[in-house]
Write a protein that holds these residues in place. Structure first.
Motif, PDB file in Angstrom:
ATOM      1  N   ASP A 129      23.777  -7.204 -59.608  1.00 10.88           N
ATOM      2  CA  ASP A 129      24.916  -8.059 -59.228  1.00 10.88           C
ATOM      3  C   ASP A 129      25.244  -7.938 -57.746  1.00 10.88           C
ATOM      4  O   ASP A 129      26.401  -8.022 -57.328  1.00 10.88           O
ATOM      5  N   ASP A 130      24.208  -7.732 -56.951  1.00  4.47           N
ATOM      6  CA  ASP A 130      24.323  -7.685 -55.497  1.00  4.47           C
ATOM      7  C   ASP A 130      23.562  -8.885 -54.943  1.00  4.47           C
ATOM      8  O   ASP A 130      22.398  -9.114 -55.289  1.00  4.47           O
ATOM      9  N   ASP A 131      24.199  -9.644 -54.079  1.00  6.21           N
ATOM     10  CA  ASP A 131      23.615 -10.888 -53.596  1.00  6.21           C
ATOM     11  C   ASP A 131      22.271 -10.666 -52.896  1.00  6.21           C
ATOM     12  O   ASP A 131      21.280 -11.328 -53.232  1.00  6.21           O
ATOM     13  N   GLN A 132      22.222  -9.751 -51.957  1.00  6.85           N
ATOM     14  CA  GLN A 132      20.995  -9.560 -51.193  1.00  6.85           C
ATOM     15  C   GLN A 132      19.876  -8.982 -52.049  1.00  6.85           C
ATOM     16  O   GLN A 132      18.719  -9.393 -51.937  1.00  6.85           O
ATOM     17  N   LYS A 133      20.218  -8.021 -52.919  1.00  2.00           N
ATOM     18  CA  LYS A 133      19.184  -7.449 -53.787  1.00  2.00           C
ATOM     19  C   LYS A 133      18.647  -8.505 -54.742  1.00  2.00           C
ATOM     20  O   LYS A 133      17.436  -8.571 -55.007  1.00  2.00           O
ATOM     21  N   GLY A 171      23.238 -13.309 -59.532  1.00  2.27           N
ATOM     22  CA  GLY A 171      21.790 -13.440 -59.485  1.00  2.27           C
ATOM     23  C   GLY A 171      21.330 -14.883 -59.407  1.00  2.27           C
ATOM     24  O   GLY A 171      20.402 -15.210 -58.649  1.00  2.27           O
ATOM     25  N   LEU A 172      21.963 -15.764 -60.183  1.00  3.22           N
ATOM     26  CA  LEU A 172      21.539 -17.155 -60.203  1.00  3.22           C
ATOM     27  C   LEU A 172      21.748 -17.814 -58.840  1.00  3.22           C
ATOM     28  O   LEU A 172      20.874 -18.525 -58.337  1.00  3.22           O
ATOM     29  N   ALA A 173      22.911 -17.571 -58.240  1.00  2.00           N
ATOM     30  CA  ALA A 173      23.195 -18.174 -56.935  1.00  2.00           C
ATOM     31  C   ALA A 173      22.255 -17.641 -55.858  1.00  2.00           C
ATOM     32  O   ALA A 173      21.763 -18.399 -55.015  1.00  2.00           O
ATOM     33  N   ALA A 174      21.988 -16.333 -55.874  1.00  2.00           N
ATOM     34  CA  ALA A 174      21.092 -15.741 -54.881  1.00  2.00           C
ATOM     35  C   ALA A 174      19.664 -16.246 -55.067  1.00  2.00           C
ATOM     36  O   ALA A 174      18.959 -16.539 -54.091  1.00  2.00           O
TER      37      ALA A 174
END
Length: 358
Positions: free
Chosen positions: A223-227, A252-255
């Motif tokens: 649940d981390d954007d960059q990861k 995760g979906l947005a990233a």
């Protein structure tokens, strides 16, 4: 594009249907006798007409702060608390680690929170702290992601786990023509709801109608954007024949969409999962994502606040079959192990995404 029919039913009827199946987090829930195990306890008798006193301290502890999904969910909790004349508080860690919520639970208990509403990062890591809070008099409500049932009073489930799993499999299968390699981009490895959905999706994919689809990998973005962005990139590089990705987590979906939309894989690899319309709107409109699903997060928080207040006031004790009214959402029924189901997910696509703002 396939047209899905969305329909409304009473909350009580919906809960009765959905609770015939295990709901989110069901993989960690025991069979039990269906009675609540909370601070109200099954020994106490509920008084449906009991007044909910003003000034109840209702505290929200999401998986992490500044997560867009929980920002919306907790806003629904704040709306309910204000309607009830209570005191709303939101606290939480900056990272969704297994034990990062423990210190916050302890502090909320020490501060005399009447109701603690939390989405557990780990079903067991928070148990000791939650039970101490219950012993001190707090009602504990989990929402979105459950703790072990013996550690809380009520669990507010987004929808049935089967329903969430099925709709995601349907969406990816439709988009890849029923065959090809797919992968999962999940949140944290210990997230109760994520693991329940992953297991059920894998079981769903064993059906004959999905025999042409092969799951080749599961990765975790925590649940981390960059990861999550990096994990999506890694999936596409590791599996050059990948046809699609399911990400059952809004972060995760947005990233994943952000990476996919700027890569050569756009239009070649399908992406779906669980997301919010505001996060996903640009990716739907530019063709990166065809469709995705979610319930209304603010309603989840709203229902959690009303359920916690109802138990704190003695209107319910958490026993199966009890009902209570949750403000504008209407009447809900408690299922086995103190579980309450919000309702079915909605599918979003370019035809309806502008009808929603969350």
């Amino acid at each position: 594009m396939r047209k899905r029919i969305r329909y409304g039913v009473t909350a009580a009827a919906l809960a009765g249907v959905m609770l015939a199946a295990s709901a989110c987090g069901g993989t960690t829930r025991g069979d039990g006798d269906g009675s609540g195990s909370g601070s109200g306890g099954s020994e106490a008798e509920a008084d449906p007409n009991a007044e909910i006193p003003e000034g109840l301290k209702i505290s929200f502890l999401p998986k992490q702060l500044n997560n867009p999904y929980f920002t919306v969910a907790d806003s629904g909790g704040k709306e309910a608390v204000e309607e009830l004349g209570g005191e709303f508080k939101e606290v939480g860690p900056s990272e969704a680690n297994a034990s990062s919520q423990v210190s916050y639970i302890n502090t909320l208990s020490q501060q005399g929170s009447d109701v603690i509403v939390t989405a557990a990062n780990d079903p067991n890591a928070v148990c000791g702290a939650l039970n101490q809070a219950r012993q001190a008099g707090s009602v504990v409500v989990t929402f979105d992601s459950d703790a072990s049932p013996e550690c809380r009073d009520l669990f507010i489930s987004q929808a049935s786990a089967e329903g969430i799993a099925t709709i995601q499999v349907e969406m990816i299968a439709e988009q890849i023509g029923g065959e090809g390699e797919i992968a999962f981009l999940s949140a944290t490895p210990n997230a109760t709801n994520q693991n329940a959905w992953l297991k059920l999706m894998e079981e769903e994919l064993k059906k004959d109608e999905y025999s042409g689809i092969e799951v080749v990998d599961t990765v975790y973005g925590n649940d981390d954007d960059q990861k999550s962005f990096n994990e999506m990139q890694g999936l596409l590089q590791t599996h050059p024949d990948l046809a699609g990705v399911i990400s059952p987590t809004t972060v995760g979906l947005a990233a994943a969409a952000r990476y996919l939309g700027s890569s050569d894989y756009k239009g070649e690899v399908a992406l779906t999962g669980l997301g919010t319309p505001n996060q996903m709107r640009e990716y739907v409109k530019d063709g990166t994502v065809e469709e995705f699903a979610l319930w209304k997060p603010s309603d989840l928080g709203y229902l959690a606040a009303y359920a916690g207040a109802s138990q704190s006031a003695g209107r319910i004790t958490g026993e199966k079959g009890q009902t209570f009214k949750a403000g504008r959402l209407g009447e809900y029924e408690i299922g086995a192990d103190g579980e309450i189901v919000l309702g079915p997910p909605t599918v979003f696509n370019k035809d309806n995404i502008d009808d929603f703002d969350f």
